[in-house]
Scaffold this motif. Structure first.
Motif, PDB file in Angstrom:
ATOM      1  N   GLN A 256     -34.740 -27.762 -12.420  1.00 46.10           N
ATOM      2  CA  GLN A 256     -35.272 -28.468 -13.593  1.00 46.10           C
ATOM      3  C   GLN A 256     -35.168 -29.986 -13.414  1.00 46.10           C
ATOM      4  N   THR A 257     -34.121 -30.410 -12.707  1.00 45.89           N
ATOM      5  CA  THR A 257     -33.954 -31.832 -12.401  1.00 45.89           C
ATOM      6  C   THR A 257     -35.108 -32.336 -11.539  1.00 45.89           C
ATOM      7  N   ALA A 258     -35.492 -31.565 -10.523  1.00 48.23           N
ATOM      8  CA  ALA A 258     -36.608 -31.955  -9.663  1.00 48.23           C
ATOM      9  C   ALA A 258     -37.920 -31.970 -10.437  1.00 48.23           C
ATOM     10  N   LEU A 259     -38.123 -30.999 -11.308  1.00 48.49           N
ATOM     11  CA  LEU A 259     -39.350 -30.952 -12.104  1.00 48.49           C
ATOM     12  C   LEU A 259     -39.444 -32.160 -13.034  1.00 48.49           C
ATOM     13  N   SER A 260     -38.339 -32.535 -13.651  1.00 46.49           N
ATOM     14  CA  SER A 260     -38.349 -33.694 -14.542  1.00 46.49           C
ATOM     15  C   SER A 260     -38.646 -34.975 -13.784  1.00 46.49           C
ATOM     16  N   ALA A 261     -38.072 -35.110 -12.595  1.00 51.03           N
ATOM     17  CA  ALA A 261     -38.339 -36.306 -11.791  1.00 51.03           C
ATOM     18  C   ALA A 261     -39.801 -36.359 -11.353  1.00 51.03           C
ATOM     19  N   SER A 262     -40.404 -35.197 -11.080  1.00 51.94           N
ATOM     20  CA  SER A 262     -41.820 -35.211 -10.675  1.00 51.94           C
ATOM     21  C   SER A 262     -42.705 -35.684 -11.819  1.00 51.94           C
ATOM     22  N   GLU A 263     -42.371 -35.294 -13.030  1.00 51.29           N
ATOM     23  CA  GLU A 263     -43.132 -35.770 -14.198  1.00 51.29           C
ATOM     24  C   GLU A 263     -42.947 -37.281 -14.378  1.00 51.29           C
ATOM     25  N   ALA A 264     -41.711 -37.739 -14.251  1.00 49.27           N
ATOM     26  CA  ALA A 264     -41.438 -39.165 -14.443  1.00 49.27           C
ATOM     27  C   ALA A 264     -42.101 -40.012 -13.370  1.00 49.27           C
ATOM     28  N   ALA A 265     -42.154 -39.506 -12.141  1.00 52.30           N
ATOM     29  CA  ALA A 265     -42.765 -40.276 -11.053  1.00 52.30           C
ATOM     30  C   ALA A 265     -44.246 -40.513 -11.303  1.00 52.30           C
ATOM     31  N   LEU A 266     -44.915 -39.565 -11.940  1.00 51.11           N
ATOM     32  CA  LEU A 266     -46.339 -39.756 -12.239  1.00 51.11           C
ATOM     33  C   LEU A 266     -46.533 -40.878 -13.248  1.00 51.11           C
ATOM     34  N   ASN A 267     -45.574 -41.040 -14.136  1.00 49.27           N
ATOM     35  CA  ASN A 267     -45.673 -42.093 -15.155  1.00 49.27           C
ATOM     36  C   ASN A 267     -45.172 -43.440 -14.657  1.00 49.27           C
ATOM     37  N   ASP A 268     -44.101 -43.419 -13.883  1.00 55.54           N
ATOM     38  CA  ASP A 268     -43.405 -44.654 -13.516  1.00 55.54           C
ATOM     39  C   ASP A 268     -43.570 -45.051 -12.061  1.00 55.54           C
ATOM     40  N   GLY A 269     -44.147 -44.191 -11.245  1.00 53.85           N
ATOM     41  CA  GLY A 269     -44.326 -44.507  -9.835  1.00 53.85           C
ATOM     42  C   GLY A 269     -43.247 -43.959  -8.936  1.00 53.85           C
ATOM     43  N   VAL A 270     -42.039 -43.785  -9.470  1.00 55.95           N
ATOM     44  CA  VAL A 270     -40.931 -43.237  -8.675  1.00 55.95           C
ATOM     45  C   VAL A 270     -39.882 -42.706  -9.633  1.00 55.95           C
ATOM     46  N   ALA A 271     -39.154 -41.687  -9.209  1.00 52.03           N
ATOM     47  CA  ALA A 271     -38.010 -41.181  -9.958  1.00 52.03           C
ATOM     48  C   ALA A 271     -37.092 -40.463  -8.983  1.00 52.03           C
ATOM     49  N   TYR A 272     -35.807 -40.405  -9.353  1.00 49.62           N
ATOM     50  CA  TYR A 272     -34.787 -39.788  -8.499  1.00 49.62           C
ATOM     51  C   TYR A 272     -34.237 -38.544  -9.175  1.00 49.62           C
ATOM     52  N   ALA A 273     -34.182 -37.443  -8.423  1.00 47.77           N
ATOM     53  CA  ALA A 273     -33.609 -36.195  -8.897  1.00 47.77           C
ATOM     54  C   ALA A 273     -32.308 -35.932  -8.151  1.00 47.77           C
TER      55      ALA A 273
END
Length: 339
Positions: A132-149
């Motif tokens: 679920q952590t990886a899925l949340s980061a993938s959603e955030a990366a689409l909005n912000d350009g990058v995210a860390y899980a």
């Protein structure tokens, strides 16, 4: 940069690990998460608890048979007279087409590749929230350009129906498939010291997800049987897998040269999002001692990935307890952010 972590991921606390015939403390200990969390915070990450995206994205990668095993095997195992506290295989089928067993002992051998992935009562829930952590980061990366899980337990050695090498659910593969279902064209870039054999296996006959792995040469390093340069994909996936094995002891220069090749292939694939399987165990002080990348080297690796100009999901894989683990993550995240 947004970061995601759920404290329930720490409930998995493996007690069994064998190396060269000796039983040792598991390197994949819960305190890894504490060290990595501090490293992310030192880079200025805003850490959030991931929401529950449900099991469907996990089931898109892993078979229902395997997920049933992960959820039920510990109770069945403990019901056997004389069973130990953890599910640990001691017999394996000769191949994946042999009969599917009904006994807990047989099931453990079928669905666990090695003794480095013991299953306790808490393992399924920890792995679930890691995904679920990886899925949340993938959603955030689409909005912000990058995210860390901050995914723990890690995932890249898990196949569609097989645990192994500390891994149960393949977080990077789950994130990539989730993004693909949104109409994107993902590439998975694995920079862990160990080859991402589970990730390769999941997508090996597919052309819609590119898999690239830079790792220590498996001729004398785990996972041994996968990760060789001749493995290019199969069927529809031929040409969509690239392995870049490095000689043991390779440092910054050799790693960066391989990374340039990897990023060129990602460009040719026309990927529009990158899922980085972020192992920090290529560091010179990591207990596995495969490669000799320095802390500053991780900053250079991150800067090169950022220069590709794609939304990027950073999914934590390996990187084990040492004095440098937290600093390595901080330097990687700072390097990606141009600091």
């Amino acid at each position: 940069m947004k970061a995601f972590f759920d404290p329930r991921q720490k409930s998995h606390d493996p007690q069994h690990f064998m190396a060269r015939g000796q039983r040792l403390p598991s390197p994949e200990a819960p305190k890894r998460a504490d060290i990595l969390l501090r490293g992310a915070q030192a880079a200025g990450c805003h850490v959030e608890t991931p929401p529950d995206h449900g099991q469907a994205p996990i089931s898109a990668i892993h078979s229902a048979e395997y997920l049933s095993f992960l959820q039920t095997i510990h109770a069945r195992w403990r019901a056997m007279p004389g069973a130990g506290d953890e599910v640990i295989p001691n017999v394996h089928p000769a191949n994946r087409t042999d009969s599917y067993p009904s006994s807990p002992i047989g099931l453990a051998g079928y669905h666990q590749a090695d003794t480095a992935c013991p299953i306790s009562a808490e393992t399924w829930h920890a792995a679930y929230w890691s995904a679920q952590t990886a899925l949340s980061a993938s959603e955030a990366a689409l909005n912000d350009g990058v995210a860390y899980a901050l995914c723990r337990p890690p995932g890249h050695h898990a196949f569609g129906d097989l645990a192994g090498g500390f891994c149960f659910l393949n977080n990077a593969a789950i994130a990539a498939e989730h993004l693909r279902c949104k109409g994107l064209r993902p590439a998975i870039l694995d920079v862990d010291v160990h080859h991402g054999n589970g990730t390769q296996g999941i997508f090996y006959e597919r052309s819609d997800v590119l898999t690239v792995s830079i790792h220590a040469n498996p001729e004398a390093f785990y996972p041994f049987y996968w990760g060789h340069g001749s493995e290019r994909g199969k069927g529809a996936g031929l040409g969509s897998n690239l392995n870049l094995p490095l000689a043991l002891g390779t440092g910054n220069d050799g790693f960066i040269a391989a990374l340039e090749t990897a990023l060129d292939r990602i460009t040719c694939f026309a990927a529009d999002v990158i899922v980085v399987a972020l192992g920090l165990d290529a560091h010179e002080s990591d207990p596995f001692q495969g490669l000799t990348v320095t802390t500053e080297g991780f900053g250079a690796i991150a800067a090169a990935i950022k220069a590709a100009g794609k939304p990027t999901v950073l999914v934590q894989e390996g990187g084990y307890v040492s004095d440098d683990l937290g600093a390595n993550l901080t330097r990687f995240l700072d390097g990606y952010l141009g600091r």
